[in-house]
Design a protein around this motif. Sequence first.
Motif, mmCIF file in Angstrom:
data_model
loop_
_atom_site.group_PDB
_atom_site.id
_atom_site.type_symbol
_atom_site.label_atom_id
_atom_site.label_comp_id
_atom_site.label_asym_id
_atom_site.label_seq_id
_atom_site.Cartn_x
_atom_site.Cartn_y
_atom_site.Cartn_z
ATOM 1 N N ALA A 21 0.833 -1.205 0.000
ATOM 2 C CA ALA A 21 0.000 0.000 0.000
ATOM 3 C C ALA A 21 0.862 1.247 0.000
ATOM 4 N N SER A 22 1.901 1.240 0.801
ATOM 5 C CA SER A 22 2.677 2.483 0.855
ATOM 6 C C SER A 22 3.466 2.676 -0.433
ATOM 7 N N GLU A 23 3.846 1.563 -1.098
ATOM 8 C CA GLU A 23 4.468 1.689 -2.420
ATOM 9 C C GLU A 23 3.510 2.390 -3.387
ATOM 10 N N ILE A 24 2.259 1.973 -3.338
ATOM 11 C CA ILE A 24 1.279 2.557 -4.263
ATOM 12 C C ILE A 24 1.060 4.031 -3.936
ATOM 13 N N VAL A 25 0.947 4.333 -2.633
ATOM 14 C CA VAL A 25 0.715 5.720 -2.239
ATOM 15 C C VAL A 25 1.841 6.611 -2.760
ATOM 16 N N LYS A 26 3.056 6.072 -2.761
ATOM 17 C CA LYS A 26 4.207 6.865 -3.205
ATOM 18 C C LYS A 26 4.144 7.248 -4.679
ATOM 19 N N GLN A 27 3.331 6.531 -5.443
ATOM 20 C CA GLN A 27 3.260 6.835 -6.877
ATOM 21 C C GLN A 27 2.537 8.165 -7.153
ATOM 22 N N VAL A 35 -6.521 6.303 -3.543
ATOM 23 C CA VAL A 35 -7.677 5.565 -3.006
ATOM 24 C C VAL A 35 -8.112 4.434 -3.910
ATOM 25 N N MET A 36 -8.251 4.700 -5.206
ATOM 26 C CA MET A 36 -8.852 3.682 -6.059
ATOM 27 C C MET A 36 -7.980 2.433 -6.204
ATOM 28 N N PRO A 37 -6.691 2.578 -6.524
ATOM 29 C CA PRO A 37 -5.875 1.357 -6.537
ATOM 30 C C PRO A 37 -5.833 0.653 -5.191
ATOM 31 N N LEU A 38 -5.831 1.420 -4.117
ATOM 32 C CA LEU A 38 -5.784 0.771 -2.807
ATOM 33 C C LEU A 38 -7.054 -0.010 -2.517
ATOM 34 N N LEU A 39 -8.161 0.473 -3.070
ATOM 35 C CA LEU A 39 -9.398 -0.286 -2.862
ATOM 36 C C LEU A 39 -9.298 -1.660 -3.529
ATOM 37 N N TYR A 40 -8.626 -1.709 -4.679
ATOM 38 C CA TYR A 40 -8.406 -3.019 -5.302
ATOM 39 C C TYR A 40 -7.522 -3.883 -4.416
ATOM 40 N N LEU A 41 -6.539 -3.234 -3.829
ATOM 41 C CA LEU A 41 -5.658 -3.985 -2.938
ATOM 42 C C LEU A 41 -6.469 -4.560 -1.769
ATOM 43 N N ALA A 42 -7.363 -3.725 -1.240
ATOM 44 C CA ALA A 42 -8.199 -4.177 -0.127
ATOM 45 C C ALA A 42 -9.077 -5.350 -0.564
ATOM 46 N N MET A 54 -11.748 -0.989 3.942
ATOM 47 C CA MET A 54 -11.933 0.436 3.669
ATOM 48 C C MET A 54 -11.289 1.278 4.760
ATOM 49 N N ARG A 55 -11.370 0.791 5.982
ATOM 50 C CA ARG A 55 -10.760 1.528 7.088
ATOM 51 C C ARG A 55 -9.240 1.575 6.911
ATOM 52 N N GLU A 56 -8.690 0.455 6.471
ATOM 53 C CA GLU A 56 -7.238 0.422 6.245
ATOM 54 C C GLU A 56 -6.838 1.385 5.128
ATOM 55 N N VAL A 57 -7.633 1.400 4.075
ATOM 56 C CA VAL A 57 -7.341 2.320 2.977
ATOM 57 C C VAL A 57 -7.367 3.752 3.497
#
Lengths: 219, 805
Positions: A21-27, A35-42, A54-57
């Motif tokens: 998740a933090s790798e993605i946030v860094k992009q 938010v949107m890619p992280l929702l897929y991760l979730a 959702m809370r984690e995102v």
Amino acid sequence: MVEIRSPSVRRGWSESTRARASEIVKQYPDPRSAVMPLLYLAMAEDGYLTDNGMREVAGAVGLTPAQVRAVASFYTMYKRDDPGRYLISCCTSISCMLLGSDEVLRAIEEESDVTAGETDPEELISVEHVECIGACGGAPAVTVNYELIEGVTAEKARELVRWLRTARPDAIVGAECQELFGGRRSFDWGPFDRDSALGPYPAFGPLGTVSGPSEDQDG
Amino acid sequence: MTKPVTVTINRRLVNAPAGELLIKTAQDNGVYIPRFCWHPRMNPVGMCRMCLVEIQTPRGPLMVTSCTTPVSDGMTVDTTNPTVKKAQEGVLEFLLINHPLDCPVCDRAGECPLQDQTMAYGPGESRFVEEKRHFEKPIPISELVMLDRERCILCARCTRFSEEISGDPLIEFQERGNYTEVNTFPDEPFRSYFSGNTVQICPVGALTATPYRFRARPWDLTFVESTCQHCSSGDRINLQSSQNRLLRILGVDSEPTNQGWLSDKCRFGFEYVASPARLTSPLVRDKAGELQEVSWGEALDYSGKALGEVISRSGGRAVAGLGGARGTNEDAYAFSKFLRSAVGTNSVDCQMDDGLDPRLLSAIVDRARIADLESAGSILVWGPDLKEEHPTLYLRVRRAAQELGAGLVVVHPRGTGLDDRASVKVTYQPGRGGEVLTELMDGNGRMAEAREVLSNGPVVALLGRPGYGESPDLAEATAAFVRSLPDATILPLARRGNVFGALDMGLSPALLPGRVQRGTLAAQMLADRWGELPAASGRDCRGILEGLESGDIEAVVLVGADPVRDVPDGELARRALEKAGLVVAIDQFLTDSSRMADVVFPAMGFSEVEGTVTNIEGRVLKVNRLTPGPGQSRPDWAILSDLAARLGVDLGLVSAQQISQEVEELADIYRGVNWERLDWEDRDGIVVSGDLGYVPVFSHVASVSPRPGEMALHYARTMYDDGVMTRESPSLRPLAPGSGAHLHPADAARLGVGEGDSVDVTSVSGSLRAGVVIDPTVEPGVVYVPFNQPDTPSLGTVLGVKVSG
Ligand code: SF4
Ligand code: FES
Ligand code: FES
């Protein structure tokens, strides 16, 4: 008497998911854009989008869970209900509709005994109709666990359902399904290559240092 | 906003600042354009389409939303032509498709913008025959707010308020299309300190407040404007009652102070006024030691005699006064005059051991106004957590940082509500404030960035005492440093409702009414009016309590004061009151302190008395009366005046208004401040200035550390606590967080405890058992305990505490 639901039990993400998740946030220049890619991760983490996910995102991007849920609930492709093991999505947008998707969907519903939007009691098969999935050239199109099958007929669709019931494949591989149940393809997709496959979560292509979801990511 | 432009609205030429929104220009020029989503204090979104008007463009007439269209020179606007009319009817018809026709049972009916605008601009008849959309009727989204989704017209005022203004977006639009609804996250209620504002600005009855639901119809309400007395910001409010019962408080949009917003404490913290626990009759302790109801005459005779005996035996200096910050200026003046001229003592303190120098608070040079935040280049907040103790000021700082681009440096021992908007946040261990200040002054290392931010003038510094572990001198030393920053102004923070008014009326040992220091020429002039002033210097709150304990002080008069619960060292206060020869309390409730009194007089309070208060920036504002006091209760000033008479002194006070006139005559800075002005043309208040210009002195504040084996205690207040006004307001009472021990994850691991376990927190003066809260915002080695929670003893003003699992 005002009753407020008290917080459900919270269960954090695993270290590796957090790291991803933090790798993605860094992009992104602004964390909330992730938010949107992280929702897929979730979704990948729990199989569908849970409150916990959702809370984690929210925590990862600095929004409130309510804000994250606002995004998640706007888009139908974020599934907030636990789907069955196989999710059959039948496109009913214009191109597919003109080439017979209504019959395809009816065939799937009849054969599986599941109405669109629902899951069978066994939690094996979920059926839904979706808007255009970008495969108009190969209409009518169906996906199983987001793996694409083009040129599907009502008859092939029934076969597909029966096959899922009986064979219960461990993983859905698009190329294989296309071979078995598909018809005319929109274009030559080339040989199937597991390493470059995007998997069910389209945002997880080879993205910088972010690796795609692990191989067994089909359920 | 630069040059004015000229616009034609409905064939009339008007001038407006360039860039102003058309809807506002029209309104300021007497043309009301209907609207739902636009709110003058929030950014426009153009969501509801109700404000459509027609403007002329080179390509012909064009419909635009006037809430998102800035005026430009030469613009021609029509707000009433048939096209506009048709659009308005159309928009309303669409809005009403899904809006239930439940006005007869809706709280908003009678003051509902949707109802009103449908009457004024809507189609007369409905063409809708289909089934309306249904949702479960009101669902609670917090303890204070109910949501009826059927009524919502999706204007996004509530969600925008939460995001833009209060910064806690716990409600959002959920789902899509026809299913869109406002809602919270399933298990995260709308627990915002500011939730009530959304109820006030919702243009329909979708959001209603539990404390007010079904209590009254708007047309049955009587109302009056007043000023909130929960904190010292001086928020303007509208008190509303029906059948002599206070039922609702709404925020009034007053530019200098609250700009329309209120905290929930301010909005709902009035229920205590009608609490059955209010005192209705004077009480005197009988031979058996029980407080018994007696007549006013008996109670006054008794206390007059007892006080008189103390004074003749040991002199006026054996008597002290505590409190006075909860009432009006008029009451505070009466208290000050009573103690100084009838009793003869300078021992009085309204700040109840919050610890800051009264001269720093009310008479500092370069004192800031709240409005200075709007033009600030940078802001330094080093004091209490504004969100907890100065909620509307918190909104103003937030706005400055978020919307107006001010740099923000926040220094506090733990996370605060402003952190997400801070350019630099410094967290530190309580007791080490002195070191942090030195670092900030040097501006090296981690402070380089903070100094960089603060080099942007004008600088506004909000300074106070972050918690009771911090030396009270720190704020003054910081103030002295801040004066070296570019164009710096300082707003010293003290929270009690009318503490600044009380100080201005002389309720501190060193100050006399009008911010006059003892022993000056001005003090001499006061003596001409009041008679000889007591010569001996007085003691502050701590000194008074210690004096009572040691017997140096024999009697104490409490005015709206509950030292046992309210001073940081509650145990000291308890011992002091136990030892005291005589305790006279003027109070609205039997509190832990007044319960120990020999005589208790029932006092009138908020919404029951008329008068003035002075806010944190020295702004005098009017408070008004709407409901009668319970039973035989009387205003403080009248009680004090009668008590003085029993001591043989005529204070010469006949009414609150006369007192206000006396203040005006006698205190230079209050000249020209009178009720007539405050009731009419100066309802936003009048700032009194012309201070003695107290220059803060820099002193080196030594850092203190807890002893080995101890943790540093951060002991600070929360918005909801066990103060009597919260405790006696049933809607707010359950919101107090309760005792808790906030620990850094590392400390929790060291102690082997997790969230929800209990630990003992022990100081030299007390001990409590509290649930563990894992709080990564405190520094390792620090435990944060909220002050004055229900059923928790006080830990005192200590730094080191032992924490054990
Ligand atoms: S609840 Fe009220 S304020 Fe919020 S969007 Fe709906 S109508 Fe607007
Ligand atoms: S319409 Fe079915 S894929 Fe586009
Ligand atoms: S007020 Fe302009 S669109 Fe709502």
